[in-house]
Design an enzyme around this catalytic site. Structure first.
Site, PDB file in Angstrom:
ATOM      1  CG  ASP A  65      30.919  39.255  31.569  1.00  0.00           C
ATOM      2  OD1 ASP A  65      29.689  39.353  31.522  1.00  0.00           O
ATOM      3  OD2 ASP A  65      31.657  38.968  30.585  1.00  0.00           O
ATOM      4  CE  LYS A  93      35.219  37.749  33.494  1.00  0.00           C
ATOM      5  NZ  LYS A  93      36.160  38.383  32.920  1.00  0.00           N
TER       6      LYS A  93
END
Length: 216
Positions: free
Chosen positions: A145, A126
């Site tokens: 996310d 991420k």
DNA sequence: ATCCCGAGGG
DNA sequence: CCCTCTGGAT
């Protein structure tokens, strides 16, 4: 449930079109002056609002603007400065160790490579995708996310829970040129409308093609 | 009580 | 897959 690939692609096109309409000027909400600062801000953003990250990084980057500066900062000082972002011992340790690794291996610069970024302490897919996309404009993957995962599940683009699997399925149906803005815009929508606790479905422009038609 | 632009370890 | 790390916001 949207299971057929063609169907998911069609749904992805609807989502992308609406995101462009509603969130044309997507931008990263984190403040930074360099790829290094974006990397640190993104590490700090775990389980924390971007507003609070920006409060913390204002002082942090004034004192330690580069990897060379942060690599020699006392970890205890870093702990105090990032305390209010949560997970502060891990985060302080990680931003210190990541800075040291950048100095040791890359002369203090941030590598433009997913595999190298993910090797840095505290940096996962991420964070690496955020840095590559936002600091360098490289669509090396899709940022997944908590918002992107929740919204793409609600919208029927995936049914996976695991972030890596969600990313794989999204990369199948979202055109590569859209990858960077796609996440930013979904995140904005996730905060403003389709939030986790009490989504404002009555005000949502995606409702007409949302399989949920109102989540509980 | 529950969630926030996660990552690392078991 | 699970758990842990953590303060702040609602």
């Amino acid at each position: 449930m949207i299971e057929d690939l063609a169907e998911r692609k069609a749904q992805a096109r609807r989502v992308v079109r609406q995101l462009k309409k509603d969130y044309a000027d997507a931008e990263c909400a984190l403040n930074f002056d360099s790829p290094f600062q974006l990397l640190i801000a993104t590490i700090l953003s775990a389980q924390c609002t971007d507003v609070r990250v920006n409060i913390v990084t204002k002082d942090l980057f004034a004192k330690y603007p580069t990897a060379h500066d942060m690599a020699v900062a006392p970890v205890k000082t870093l702990e105090k400065m990032v305390q209010t972002t949560g997970f502060f011992r891990n985060k302080a340790k990680n931003i210190h160790a990541a800075s040291q690794a950048l100095v040791d291996d890359y002369d203090g610069e941030v590598p433009q490579d997913l595999a190298k970024l993910v090797e840095l302490p505290g940096v996962g897919r991420k964070t690496a995708n955020v840095v590559l996309g936002t600091a360098f404009g490289i669509p090396s993957g899709i940022v997944v996310d908590t918002h992107v995962g929740r919204l793409t599940r609600r919208l029927g683009l995936t049914e996976k829970a695991d972030a890596v699997k969600v990313e794989e399925e999204l990369m199948e149906v979202v055109p590569k040129k859209e990858w960077i803005d796609f996440s930013h815009r979904l995140i904005h929508h996730g905060r403003a409308v389709c939030n986790a606790r009490k989504p404002k479905c009555e005000a949502c422009h995606f409702l007409k093609f949302c399989p949920q038609e109102g989540v509980s």
